[in-house]
Scaffold this active site. Structure first.
Site: not given
Lengths: 202, 172
Positions: B28-30, B47, B93
């Protein structure tokens, strides 16, 4: 700022592992008709910064498993994960075949892992509940299969917002022919395990 | 290929002129990369969450979208008023968990927040490989603007972004 994991605490966590797995293995043996034995579970990790290196040979190796939101007196995120090779052993035992890769992962394979992970997760949470007296409610688990670090970091961020500590227990299961490993993770919302140790009086 | 400078969770890395930047295993990190054509510099943040909820943001600005974007500008030494000359690349994401009951949609919210922040600064997103349900890894070659995105069970995506990033080709 990891809670000091002294011998008494390690023993308590190992005991949770023993109770949880005892129940899980019985359930699993009933489900499959295969007799599983297990090694003494190993309390693995206490800090989220090192979580990504847990249960994977390389960050991009595959893991499968389920994660569930846990509500009640000690809310958090619980997960049970299998490295891909271990999942393959499970599939071989339970459905007598294995997917060749992630693209081959159909509903049957998913439901097998779902079922087994849920049993594990449920039994571990029950063990925590039994030892502490905490009432815990598990939401329906969600399935994931992907790169280990991607799965672990997703669990992390869902649990986290400032999260620092978690409970991780590794265990090895055996049948006469096979061996596989699984990992129970619990990331309490409070960010540490103090509440658990408090109630146990250690 | 040169050794990849990897941004771990919440970390930031940068490179000028040469080098390779990347992230491994974005769920889910970007991976948020900003490129400054004028100085040929790229800065990348891994992020994890849309916005900061604790003091942590001071120590690890790369962790949150709202603190990572300004921190990347500082790394590139570009004031917000001139940020429109920068180009952005977003990777990650995804939502890895199927039928999550309490949909937290962290991945989606990360992507949304980053888009909002970037458009406020009038930074154009020139390449995006986001959302969906898979984890991703990627590498970005600073000298050439070449990007390579890998996801499990899918063919790697490779693209030459030199034109979009305003990288001038040197005469051979």
């Amino acid at each position: 700022m990891t809670t000091a994991l002294n011998e008494l605490r390690t023993d308590a966590l190992r005991e949770i592992g023993n109770i949880g797995l005892g129940g899980a293995v019985t359930a699993l043996s009933d489900l499959t008709g295969v007799l599983f034995t297990l090694e003494a579970p190993q309390v693995m990790q206490m800090d989220t910064s090192t979580l990504p290196s847990l249960c994977c040979v390389s960050p991009e190796s595959l893991v499968v498993g389920t994660v569930s939101r846990v509500n009640g007196e000690w809310p958090g995120e619980g997960a049970f994960l299998f490295p891909w090779q271990s999942a393959c052993v499970l599939w071989q035992i339970l459905v007598q075949m294995q997917p060749s890769g992630l693209e081959d992962l159909n509903e049957l394979y998913q439901s097998v892992i779902n079922e087994v992970s849920n049993i594990m997760l449920g039994n571990y949470l029950q063990a925590i509940s039994q030892m502490t007296g905490f009432t815990l409610y598990m939401e329906p688990p969600a399935f994931a299969a992907d790169m280990a670090i991607a799965v672990l970091s997703s669990i992390l961020v869902e649990a986290l917002y400032g999260q620092r500590e978690l409970l991780a227990i590794e265990t090895a299961f055996r049948t006469p022919e096979h061996e596989f490993r699984g990992y129970f993770l619990y990331l309490p919302e409070t960010g540490n395990l103090e509440k658990l140790f408090d109630v146990l009086g250690i | 290929m040169a050794a990849v400078k990897l941004a771990g969770m919440g970390e930031m890395v940068w490179a000028r002129g040469a080098g390779v930047l990347g992230c491994i295993g974005l769920g889910s990190c970007v991976g948020t990369l900003l490129f400054d054509p004028r100085t040929h510099t790229a800065a990348l943040a891994h992020v994890m969450l849309p916005e900061a909820h604790d003091q942590d943001a001071f120590a690890t600005p790369g962790k949150y979208a709202t603190t990572a974007v300004p921190a990347l500008l500082r790394l590139l030494d570009v004031p917000a008023a001139l940020a429109s000359r920068l180009k952005a690349i977003l990777i990650g994401g995804g939502e890895l968990f199927h039928n999550r009951s309490q949909a937290l949609r962290i991945g989606e919210r990360n992507v949304e927040t980053l888009h909002k922040l970037l458009s406020e600064l009038r930074i154009g997103v020139v390449f995006e490989h986001t959302r969906g349900s898979s984890g991703r890894s990627f590498e970005f070659v600073v000298a050439t603007g070449q990007i390579r995105v890998r996801a499990v069970g899918a063919t790697a995506v490779e693209q030459d972004l030199s034109a979009a990033l305003g990288i001038l080709r040197r005469a051979a």
